[in-house]
Write a protein that holds these residues in place. Structure first.
Motif, PDB file in Angstrom:
ATOM      1  N   SER A  18       0.866  -1.183   0.000  1.00 26.29           N
ATOM      2  CA  SER A  18       0.000   0.000   0.000  1.00 26.29           C
ATOM      3  C   SER A  18       0.905   1.236   0.000  1.00 26.29           C
ATOM      4  N   LYS A  45       1.234   5.323   3.445  1.00 25.79           N
ATOM      5  CA  LYS A  45       1.385   4.823   4.817  1.00 25.79           C
ATOM      6  C   LYS A  45       0.444   5.552   5.770  1.00 25.79           C
ATOM      7  N   GLU A  80      -2.543   6.649   5.202  1.00 29.99           N
ATOM      8  CA  GLU A  80      -3.890   6.044   5.110  1.00 29.99           C
ATOM      9  C   GLU A  80      -3.929   4.725   5.866  1.00 29.99           C
ATOM     10  N   GLU A  81      -2.838   3.939   5.735  1.00 29.75           N
ATOM     11  CA  GLU A  81      -2.785   2.640   6.425  1.00 29.75           C
ATOM     12  C   GLU A  81      -2.752   2.847   7.940  1.00 29.75           C
ATOM     13  N   GLU A 110      -6.213   3.903   9.097  1.00 30.96           N
ATOM     14  CA  GLU A 110      -7.149   2.763   9.013  1.00 30.96           C
ATOM     15  C   GLU A 110      -6.955   1.835  10.215  1.00 30.96           C
ATOM     16  N   ILE A 111      -5.696   1.554  10.535  1.00 31.87           N
ATOM     17  CA  ILE A 111      -5.421   0.646  11.666  1.00 31.87           C
ATOM     18  C   ILE A 111      -5.788   1.311  12.985  1.00 31.87           C
ATOM     19  N   TYR A 122       4.401   4.165  11.805  1.00 34.64           N
ATOM     20  CA  TYR A 122       3.986   2.991  11.027  1.00 34.64           C
ATOM     21  C   TYR A 122       4.293   1.710  11.796  1.00 34.64           C
ATOM     22  N   ARG A 174       1.477  -0.901  13.257  1.00 31.07           N
ATOM     23  CA  ARG A 174       1.435  -2.304  12.829  1.00 31.07           C
ATOM     24  C   ARG A 174       1.513  -3.239  14.025  1.00 31.07           C
ATOM     25  N   LYS A 191      -1.726  -3.457  15.742  1.00 29.75           N
ATOM     26  CA  LYS A 191      -2.638  -4.356  15.008  1.00 29.75           C
ATOM     27  C   LYS A 191      -2.364  -5.804  15.417  1.00 29.75           C
TER      28      LYS A 191
END
Ligand SMILES: O=C(CO)[C@H](O)[C@H](O)COP(=O)(O)O
Length: 428
Positions: free
Chosen positions: A220, A223, A225-226, A229-230, A390, A394, A397
């Motif tokens: 993706s 980063k 946006e990721e 989202e998370i 980031y 992660r 998550k």
């Protein structure tokens, strides 16, 4: 190997849980079962022999990650029931050669893991020459957290060898078709299956996805946006765990229970309730941002109230955090706007313009820089430094996913102490 293989990595520390989850994965269509490295480290070769005894018709992999004494490790895994033994591809050639010799002697295969190999394309060819039966293009869990793309390594080695290549590292229903399209003959999946609340269903969906290969579109790109989202999915508690309890603000509470906000910080320093800079920050902040204000510990005079809140909503600002007080609480609660404060007060200051916007500030015990990520919910507010946002997101998550499975086992009737096997893992 006609149909690509789905190998489920049982990266757990409790053998009874691993055997149960393996059964659910088999029910969902898992082809091969891997005694993951954590399982082997915690349970020894019992993990391999138990899996083989319980699932005799399934290929069992021992993820030994052998780095030395290749013959001994291959022999013990083979005698315990492993069909395939994993060694570290970065090991010395002598270790690889010894492992291959032992594998031939005991009728098992060798898979070489390319994790952290310096020049994977060259090493892949060397390993094939040394006689390994499979390669594993593996991006380690810690590497994944820093954004290394799992399939990037696969693309580097797939055309360097003729032996089957496995893909491993954070692979999911979304990325498994890309792994097959990129040429992987084996897809190794751990967390996306073993940490799922529905192991059989997750296995089935990944198994089906593998049968419909799609060109891999790459990681993706955005980063931010990721991250957003998370953070929208996880809780401030998950992030606190991912940060080893660092980053959490203290002494504040949510004005509107049940609200949550995630976003990048726009920092404001003000004094004694002076509300000029806090309000001016609204015009500088963008949609999705969070305004973070240090009122210099002042809790008697509020730099924030209902009118500023309305202006925030108009700008699409996600929320406000104040190391200080807010007022007009009844109106703010009617708007259900996410705002965390140290105190409530009916007094407001003057708009004199003392202070500044966009500098490093302190807020409720944490240092906050412009652009740091903020997550706030009913449990509190956590600051995520932009330089590690980031990776930490992660990891949060991963915390969230791990709890999915634990929650499922609690719903099935186990106690938390049983699921975590606390007695065994208490600090000795
Ligand atoms: O070998 C491993 C970690 O060292 C894992 O088994 C491998 O990464 C697959 O697990 P996941 O899908 O969770 O990444």
């Amino acid at each position: 190997m006609n149909r690509p293989v789905l190998q489920v990595a049982l990266d757990l520390v409790e053998l009874d849980r691993a055997v149960t989850i393996a059964g659910e994965a088999v029910a969902g269509g898992a082809d091969w079962l891997e005694a993951g490295t954590p399982l082997i480290k915690s349970e020894g070769m019992r993990a391999v022999s138990t899996l083989k005894a319980t699932y005799p018709d399934h290929t069992i992999i021992a993820d030994m990650k052998t780095a030395d004494t290749g013959a001994i490790e291959v022999e013990m895994a083979a005698k315990s029931g492993a069909d395939i033994v994993c060694v570290l591809g970065a090991s010395d050639d002598s270790v690889i050669a010894e492992s291959v010799r032992a594998a031939r002697k005991y009728g098992v295969k060798i898979m070489a893991d390319l994790i952290s190999v310096t020049n994977p394309a060259i090493r892949a060819s060397e390993l094939e020459q040394l006689g390994v039966d499979y390669l594993c293009a593996h991006t380690g869990i810690d590497q994944q957290m820093t954004g290394t793309d799992s399939l990037d390594l696969l693309l580097k080695v797939i055309h360097e060898v003729t032996i089957p290549v496995a893909a491993a590292g954070g692979i999911s229903e979304k990325t498994s078709p890309g792994a097959i399209a990129a040429g992987a003959k084996i897809v190794i999946v751990g967390g996306s299956i073993i940490r799922s609340s529905d192991v059989s269903g997750s296995t089935r969906r990944i198994r089906e996805a593998m049968d419909k290969p799609l060109p891999y579109s790459g990681p993706s790109k955005n980063k931010d946006e990721e991250i957003r989202e998370i953070l929208t999915l996880v809780s401030s508690s998950n992030v606190s765990d991912a940060m080893h309890r660092k980053g959490a603000m203290t002494g504040l509470f949510s004005v509107c229970q049940g609200t949550k906000a995630v976003g990048k910080a726009v920092t404001v320093q003000t004094f004694a309730g002076d509300w000029a800079k806090p309000v001016e920050a609204i015009d500088l902040a963008g949609p999705g941002d969070i305004i973070v204000i240090n009122n210099d510990q002042g809790t008697r005079i509020a730099p924030w109230g209902e009118l500023a809140t309305i202006s925030c909503i108009n700008r699409g600002i996600s929320g406000v955090v104040i190391d200080g007080a807010a007022r007009d609480i009844d109106d703010i609660r009617k708007m259900k706007f996410p705002i965390w404060v140290r105190a409530l007060a009916p007094n407001a200051g003057e708009p004199k313009g003392f202070g500044e916007i966009g500098a490093e500030i302190s807020c409720c015990g944490q240092t906050v820089n412009p652009g740091d990520w903020i997550i706030g919910d009913d449990s509190g507010v956590v600051v995520i430094p932009k330089t590690r946002a980031y990776e930490i997101t992660r990891r949060a998550k991963e915390v969230y996913n791990t709890e999915l499975r634990i929650r499922e086992e609690l719903h099935r009737g186990k106690s938390l102490s049983q699921v975590m096997n606390l007695i065994r893992w208490e600090k000795k």
